[in-house]
Motif scaffolding. Structure first.
Motif, PDB file in Angstrom:
ATOM      1  N   TRP A 114       0.820  -1.210   0.000  1.00  0.00           N
ATOM      2  CA  TRP A 114       0.000   0.000   0.000  1.00  0.00           C
ATOM      3  C   TRP A 114       0.859   1.268   0.000  1.00  0.00           C
ATOM      4  O   TRP A 114       0.346   2.372   0.135  1.00  0.00           O
ATOM      5  CB  TRP A 114      -0.917   0.024   1.238  1.00  0.00           C
ATOM      6  N   LEU A 220     -11.072   7.968   9.773  1.00  0.00           N
ATOM      7  CA  LEU A 220     -10.527   6.877   8.962  1.00  0.00           C
ATOM      8  C   LEU A 220     -11.048   6.968   7.532  1.00  0.00           C
ATOM      9  O   LEU A 220     -10.291   6.808   6.562  1.00  0.00           O
ATOM     10  CB  LEU A 220     -10.897   5.531   9.577  1.00  0.00           C
ATOM     11  N   VAL A 221     -12.337   7.263   7.398  1.00  0.00           N
ATOM     12  CA  VAL A 221     -12.892   7.422   6.053  1.00  0.00           C
ATOM     13  C   VAL A 221     -12.202   8.578   5.343  1.00  0.00           C
ATOM     14  O   VAL A 221     -11.828   8.491   4.168  1.00  0.00           O
ATOM     15  CB  VAL A 221     -14.415   7.639   6.122  1.00  0.00           C
ATOM     16  N   LEU A 224      -8.872   7.524   4.134  1.00  0.00           N
ATOM     17  CA  LEU A 224      -8.969   6.700   2.931  1.00  0.00           C
ATOM     18  C   LEU A 224      -9.175   7.570   1.695  1.00  0.00           C
ATOM     19  O   LEU A 224      -8.561   7.350   0.649  1.00  0.00           O
ATOM     20  CB  LEU A 224     -10.118   5.707   3.072  1.00  0.00           C
ATOM     21  N   PHE A 228      -6.614   7.983  -1.501  1.00  0.00           N
ATOM     22  CA  PHE A 228      -6.913   7.689  -2.899  1.00  0.00           C
ATOM     23  C   PHE A 228      -6.774   8.876  -3.801  1.00  0.00           C
ATOM     24  O   PHE A 228      -6.492   8.735  -4.978  1.00  0.00           O
ATOM     25  CB  PHE A 228      -8.293   7.056  -3.036  1.00  0.00           C
TER      26      PHE A 228
ATOM     27  N   PHE B 383      -9.549  -2.415   7.400  1.00  0.00           N
ATOM     28  CA  PHE B 383      -8.993  -1.303   6.638  1.00  0.00           C
ATOM     29  C   PHE B 383      -8.830  -1.686   5.172  1.00  0.00           C
ATOM     30  O   PHE B 383      -9.171  -0.913   4.285  1.00  0.00           O
ATOM     31  CB  PHE B 383      -7.645  -0.909   7.241  1.00  0.00           C
ATOM     32  N   SER B 384      -8.344  -2.895   4.918  1.00  0.00           N
ATOM     33  CA  SER B 384      -8.086  -3.261   3.524  1.00  0.00           C
ATOM     34  C   SER B 384      -9.385  -3.386   2.752  1.00  0.00           C
ATOM     35  O   SER B 384      -9.447  -3.040   1.570  1.00  0.00           O
ATOM     36  CB  SER B 384      -7.259  -4.544   3.445  1.00  0.00           C
ATOM     37  N   PHE B 386     -12.173  -1.600   3.464  1.00  0.00           N
ATOM     38  CA  PHE B 386     -12.644  -0.227   3.288  1.00  0.00           C
ATOM     39  C   PHE B 386     -11.827   0.498   2.223  1.00  0.00           C
ATOM     40  O   PHE B 386     -12.355   1.309   1.463  1.00  0.00           O
ATOM     41  CB  PHE B 386     -12.573   0.536   4.620  1.00  0.00           C
ATOM     42  N   LEU B 387     -10.538   0.165   2.216  1.00  0.00           N
ATOM     43  CA  LEU B 387      -9.651   0.770   1.220  1.00  0.00           C
ATOM     44  C   LEU B 387     -10.167   0.499  -0.189  1.00  0.00           C
ATOM     45  O   LEU B 387     -10.296   1.401  -1.021  1.00  0.00           O
ATOM     46  CB  LEU B 387      -8.269   0.143   1.405  1.00  0.00           C
ATOM     47  N   GLN B 388     -10.494  -0.770  -0.445  1.00  0.00           N
ATOM     48  CA  GLN B 388     -10.974  -1.125  -1.781  1.00  0.00           C
ATOM     49  C   GLN B 388     -12.314  -0.464  -2.066  1.00  0.00           C
ATOM     50  O   GLN B 388     -12.595  -0.036  -3.190  1.00  0.00           O
ATOM     51  CB  GLN B 388     -11.109  -2.645  -1.911  1.00  0.00           C
ATOM     52  N   VAL B 390     -13.517   2.416  -0.859  1.00  0.00           N
ATOM     53  CA  VAL B 390     -13.361   3.845  -1.153  1.00  0.00           C
ATOM     54  C   VAL B 390     -12.759   4.024  -2.534  1.00  0.00           C
ATOM     55  O   VAL B 390     -13.152   4.908  -3.291  1.00  0.00           O
ATOM     56  CB  VAL B 390     -12.478   4.518  -0.075  1.00  0.00           C
ATOM     57  N   THR B 395     -17.682   5.328  -0.862  1.00  0.00           N
ATOM     58  CA  THR B 395     -17.341   5.990   0.401  1.00  0.00           C
ATOM     59  C   THR B 395     -18.522   5.990   1.367  1.00  0.00           C
ATOM     60  O   THR B 395     -18.361   5.771   2.566  1.00  0.00           O
ATOM     61  CB  THR B 395     -16.899   7.431   0.126  1.00  0.00           C
ATOM     62  N   VAL B 398     -18.859   2.828   3.183  1.00  0.00           N
ATOM     63  CA  VAL B 398     -17.839   2.703   4.219  1.00  0.00           C
ATOM     64  C   VAL B 398     -18.251   3.490   5.454  1.00  0.00           C
ATOM     65  O   VAL B 398     -18.058   3.038   6.589  1.00  0.00           O
ATOM     66  CB  VAL B 398     -16.475   3.181   3.692  1.00  0.00           C
TER      67      VAL B 398
END
Lengths: 537, 458
Positions: A114, A220-221, A224, A228, B383-384, B386-388, B390, B395, B398
């Motif tokens: 990551w 946290l959102v 993220l 990105f 987290f991983s 949610f990462l995907q 987003v 979003t 999530v």
């Protein structure tokens, strides 16, 4: 029975020997590192990592000590925290004040998939909090010496782990790493409040956890989304990137959720009085001293530099919220019946000053805000220590029960007076400098808010002096004084606990430049960044 | 007539065949008098040997009915490790509750064979057959305490609803076959677009059948009762591994075959996912029985995991699989603690910390990991996912998920609160068993180490 005493004594003697030897060894190690530390900024010594992981290792050590050797556990905790403090001194000594760049950098690839790095560094803002945290942790250990009677091992382990996580927050230069430390701190803190706290500890612990958790997951959102947009989690890169205005607004609120709860800003402050009141003294000191500073630190590290346009747009709103917190917190203090609760609500008011200063968005305001954070850590930390000391003697925190303490505990009263005056903001104490700078900054940016905030100073003087009068003078409660007589005035350990804080109060009060010079460059850079980016729009 | 020569390529199936043989042998050993511990350890060792063999068996077999790719191998490793842990957990239970151990071992192994075949299935019939092999073994396992009413009730309930779901799925398969004239996935892809309505009904029924098994709301009704009624080691087993296998297979089917219908199934799953998170978390709040609480929490976790499928990409699927690994460790660990304490009422966990600090610490780790608080692995895998999500623009989903995470914090924390912050009411005597301790230690260290060093995970 006689035999038992003898055995204990001989045990104690042996213990003493061991402790002396270990003290010597640890001081030797500490001393070498200190000497080494003078030039440490240029060497590749992973000082920051050591600072983070040394207490964790210490906690592990304490965890394997035998449960019945209580003295040994306490002494080890003390030693570990002292060595930790000594280790942090090179940060202060060899910090380069002439630059706003991050110093003592460490960087390793952590999760390559990551692109997340284990990246540490400190600037003029964060270095001060690390020092404060190291200092307060020592005091937390000493003040808990007699207060904590159950699960001693676990308590000191939790305390040390909390310390690690907190300084980790201030050191992280990777947003993911930051979040890990930010959240990891909740676990030991939840236990400290919930296991060793007062009668309503469970309710408070859960409230504390859930409030902060809600804020954090929203952040946290935000993290993220940031990740990105830019493809990196490196904080320094994220600061340099500019984001579309609409996105800035969303992200501002996502991060706001986490930081506002931590600060705590009105109206999400309600966990704080509960947590403060119910936590053991050491827990209250950590909460007031460091933990709630992480919120304001977050504003400085994320909201301001990353979303400058949104910050400029939201400035009035944030200032109004701050002023509400200042006045509301101060007014609520007037009607408190519980000593700790009063100080907790005064924290809401004082932290309102901090956010007011930060969102004034000028040099004085922000410097004042940071200084006030440190001051509040010192003063409120000290006040909580004082409350802990008297609570131990009397087992009550109800103000109405007190009275006439000054006649039996003169030294204690003198300390309390000094900290009360600092809290009010008497010139010559550190409280004055911070509030003055904040009001100066607020005046420059929004006069009305400055005037409103200044009224809280009067209320503040009111509730603190009234408190002092009720507790220390007035009619004495004989049954209550009897408890204190049994104990006497402050003992050496307690004086040693309070003294460093008194020194800090006066030192910063008379010579604020000792701290201001650290943050000067960093704040200047921050302001110019916010203003230039905010003005572009 | 010319019969086409299909390369059978047995080598790819060696682990499954070995395991089938071994499981049959275990059944036969019922005739001999071998100590149960030895049997368990032999089986665990055998599973560990298979763990070493599996990674080298890449390839296709039976003319494309069976596929051993990276995804399948990873899932098989999880299944094997999880089965080994379940066996360790199972052994200690025997002394207390008198269940038929030899049969249970064999059934767990047979079920594992079913799962291994399932994740490799590349064709509808083999998919269904392995699915049933897995399920039938589990039905019996749930009712293995023959003289216990609750266990029996759970088994009947599970069997009825499981049978119904299989029937629905088979119906869906029939529609798909009717629409495309093939059961092979790779051919299916090409000929899907022909018959619109039939394909839609087929996909729908097929999905519903699968959703039953992973207990997505509203197809979850059986789960709490079955999880509560089944013997606890069996609960540990059925709340984790079948989900691993089915979600893995589920993901492959959705992403590889029904890719063109992404809009349809993803919106279907979004609704289910939100409903699952809501029902799982909110109902878990009210539970007084820790097994029921973990049952609802595992429903909630299925909701989070589904988000990884909704993303609809290969990386999303990878996140799901990693989640499954950690989820297996956390859940088996948590159930192992329940077995160790031999107590289902959460109230009785009060003050446990005083008597069993080490076990409590392990439970603390599992609970925080299930909540998803760093530095545990539970956070990393959430987290991983949610990462995907987003990354693909979900979003808002999530945000919904993280808010439900906060709800979940409340009931996980309650267990910790009871253990650490309340005064004890009863003194629980934990079951002392080496196997159980090993299982707990493996799970706890796994959760912590993967949390701090996720490099090995992703």
């Amino acid at each position: 029975m006689h035999e038992e005493v003898v055995v204990q004594n001989s045990n104690n003697k042996e213990l003493g020997k061991h402790l002396l030897v270990s003290l010597l060894i640890l001081f030797l190690i500490g001393g070498t590192i200190l000497m080494f530390g003078l030039g440490i900024n240029n060497l590749h010594f992973p000082l920051l990592s050591v600072l983070i992981f040394f207490p964790v290792a210490g906690a592990a050590l304490i965890a394997v000590l035998p449960r019945d050797k209580e003295e040994l556990i306490k002494f080890s905790a003390l030693l570990i925290s002292i060595v930790e403090f000594i280790l942090s001194i090179p940060l202060y000594v060899s910090f380069n004040k002439a630059t706003h760049h991050m110093q003592f950098r460490e960087e390793y690839l952590w999760i390559p998939q990551w692109g997340i790095k284990y990246s540490l560094g400190v600037d003029g803002i964060s270095v001060l909090f690390i020092l404060l945290s190291s200092l307060l942790t020592i005091l937390c250990v000493t003040v808990s010496w007699k207060e904590i009677n159950k699960k001693i091992k676990e308590f000191y382990a939790a305390l040390l782990i909390t310390h690690s996580a907190m300084i980790g927050v201030f050191m992280s230069l990777d947003i993911f790493l930051f979040y890990i430390f930010w959240e990891a701190m909740l676990i030991p803190m939840y236990l400290i409040i919930g296991v060793w706290g007062g009668p309503r500890r469970i309710y408070s612990a859960i409230k504390f956890f859930l409030y902060t958790f809600v804020g954090s997951v929203l952040m946290l959102v935000g993290i993220l989304v940031l990740y990105f947009h830019t493809g990196t989690s490196d904080i320094l890169t994220l600061m340099k990137t500019s984001y579309p205005y609409k996105m800035q607004l969303w992200l501002f609120w996502a991060f706001f959720a986490a930081f506002a709860v931590k600060v705590p800003m009105w109206p999400v402050h309600t966990w704080l009085p509960d947590a403060h009141t119910e936590a053991p003294t050491a827990g209250s000191v950590i909460l007031a001293g460091i933990l709630i500073k992480m919120g304001a630190y977050g504003f400085l590290r994320f909201n301001l530099p990353m979303f400058p346009e949104a910050t400029v747009a939201m400035k009035p709103f944030m200032m109004i919220l701050s002023v509400i917190a200042i006045i509301y917190g101060a007014l609520i203090c007037l009607v408190q019946k519980d000593l700790k609760r009063l100080i907790a609500y005064s924290s809401v008011s004082h932290m309102g000053f901090v956010t007011l200063g930060i969102f004034a968005l000028n040099q004085q305001g922000i410097q004042g805000g940071i200084l006030q954070m440190l001051n509040h850590g010192i003063i409120t930390g000290a006040l909580f220590l004082c409350v802990g000391i008297i609570y131990q003697r009397t087992h009550t925190r109800e103000i109405a029960q007190y009275g006439g303490v000054a006649s039996v505990m003169p030294a204690y009263s003198a300390f309390f007076m000094a900290f009360t005056l600092a809290s009010i903001g008497l010139p010559g104490t550190n409280g004055f400098i911070g509030e003055f700078l904040i009001l100066l900054g607020a005046f420059k940016s929004w006069k009305l808010m400055c005037v409103l905030a200044a009224t809280a100073l009067i209320i503040g003087a009111g509730y603190m002096l009234w408190l002092y009068q009720r507790v220390f003078f007035e009619k004495t409660n004989p049954a209550f004084l009897h408890h204190i007589h049994g104990y006497g005035d402050l003992n050496a350990r307690e004086i040693a606990t309070l003294m460093p804080l008194l020194v800090a109060v006066l030192w910063i009060g008379f010579y604020p430049n000792a701290l201001l010079s650290f943050m000067d460059q960093s704040v200047r850079e921050l302001i110019s960044h916010v203003i230039s980016a905010g003005a572009v729009k | 007539m010319n019969i086409p020569q299909i390369p059978l390529n047995f080598e790819a199936l060696i682990p499954e065949m070995l395991l089938t043989g071994f499981a049959s042998l275990i059944l036969l050993t019922g005739l001999l008098k071998i100590k149960n511990e030895i049997l368990v350890w032999i089986s665990v060792l055998f599973l560990l040997i298979l763990v070493l063999i599996v990674p080298f068996k890449e390839g296709e077999a039976f003319g494309g009915m069976f596929l051993n790719d990276f995804l399948a191998i990873y899932l098989k490793l999880i299944i094997l490790i999880g089965a080994a842990l379940s066996l360790l957990v199972l052994n200690s239970y025997l002394k207390e509750k008198l269940i038929l151990l030899k049969e249970s071992i064999a059934l767990i192994l047979f079920s594992a064979v079913g799962m291994m075949l399932l994740v490799s299935a590349k064709e509808l019939i083999s998919f269904f057959v392995s699915f049933e092999l897995m399920s039938l073994s589990i039905y019996v396992l749930v009712g293995i305490r023959r003289y216990d009413m609750k266990s029996n009730e759970a088994a009947v309930k599970y069997f009825m609803l499981g049978g119904l779901s299989s029937a629905i799925m088979l119906f869906g398969i029939a529609f798909l076959y009717g629409a495309t004239n093939t059961t092979d996935f790779s051919v299916l892809i090409k000929s899907l677009s022909n018959n619109f309505a039939l394909v839609y009904i087929g996909i729908g029924l097929f999905l519903i059948g699968l959703c039953f098994k992973i207990a997505l709301v509203p197809f979850h009704m059986w789960a709490p009762d079955v999880y509560e009624g089944a013997p606890t080691p069996v609960t540990a087993f059925i709340s984790t591994l079948p989900k691993v296998a089915i979600l893995g297979a589920f993901g492959r089917i959705l992403i590889e075959i029904f890719r063109d219908y992404y809009i349809d199934w993803s919106s279907f799953l979004i609704v289910l996912s939100i409903a699952t998170m809501a029902v799982g978390n909110l109902f878990a709040l009210a539970q007084r029985n820790i097994k029921r609480m973990l049952a609802y929490s595992s429903i909630a976790h299925a909701g989070y995991i589904t988000i990884g499928l909704i993303v609809g990409t290969q990386t999303g699927l990878n996140a799901v699989i990693v989640y499954m690994l950690i989820y297996t460790l956390m859940n088996i660990g948590a159930f192992a603690m329940v077995i160790a304490f031999n107590e289902e009422d959460i109230e009785n966990y009060k003050g446990l910390h005083k008597f069993h600090p080490a076990l409590s610490l392990a439970m603390l780790i599992f609970m925080f990991s299930l909540t998803g608080v760093p530095p545990t692995a539970g956070f990393i895998v959430k987290f991983s996912i949610f990462l995907q999500a987003v990354k693909s623009g979900f979003t808002w989903l999530v945000i919904v998920a993280v808010l439900f995470t906060v709800v979940s914090a409340y009931y996980y924390l309650r267990v910790i609160m009871y253990m650490y912050m309340k005064d004890p009411v009863t003194v629980l005597k934990p079951i002392r068993s080496k196997e159980l301790e090993i299982a707990i230690v493996v799970c706890a260290t796994g959760v912590v180490i993967f949390g701090i060093l996720p490099v090995f995970l992703i």
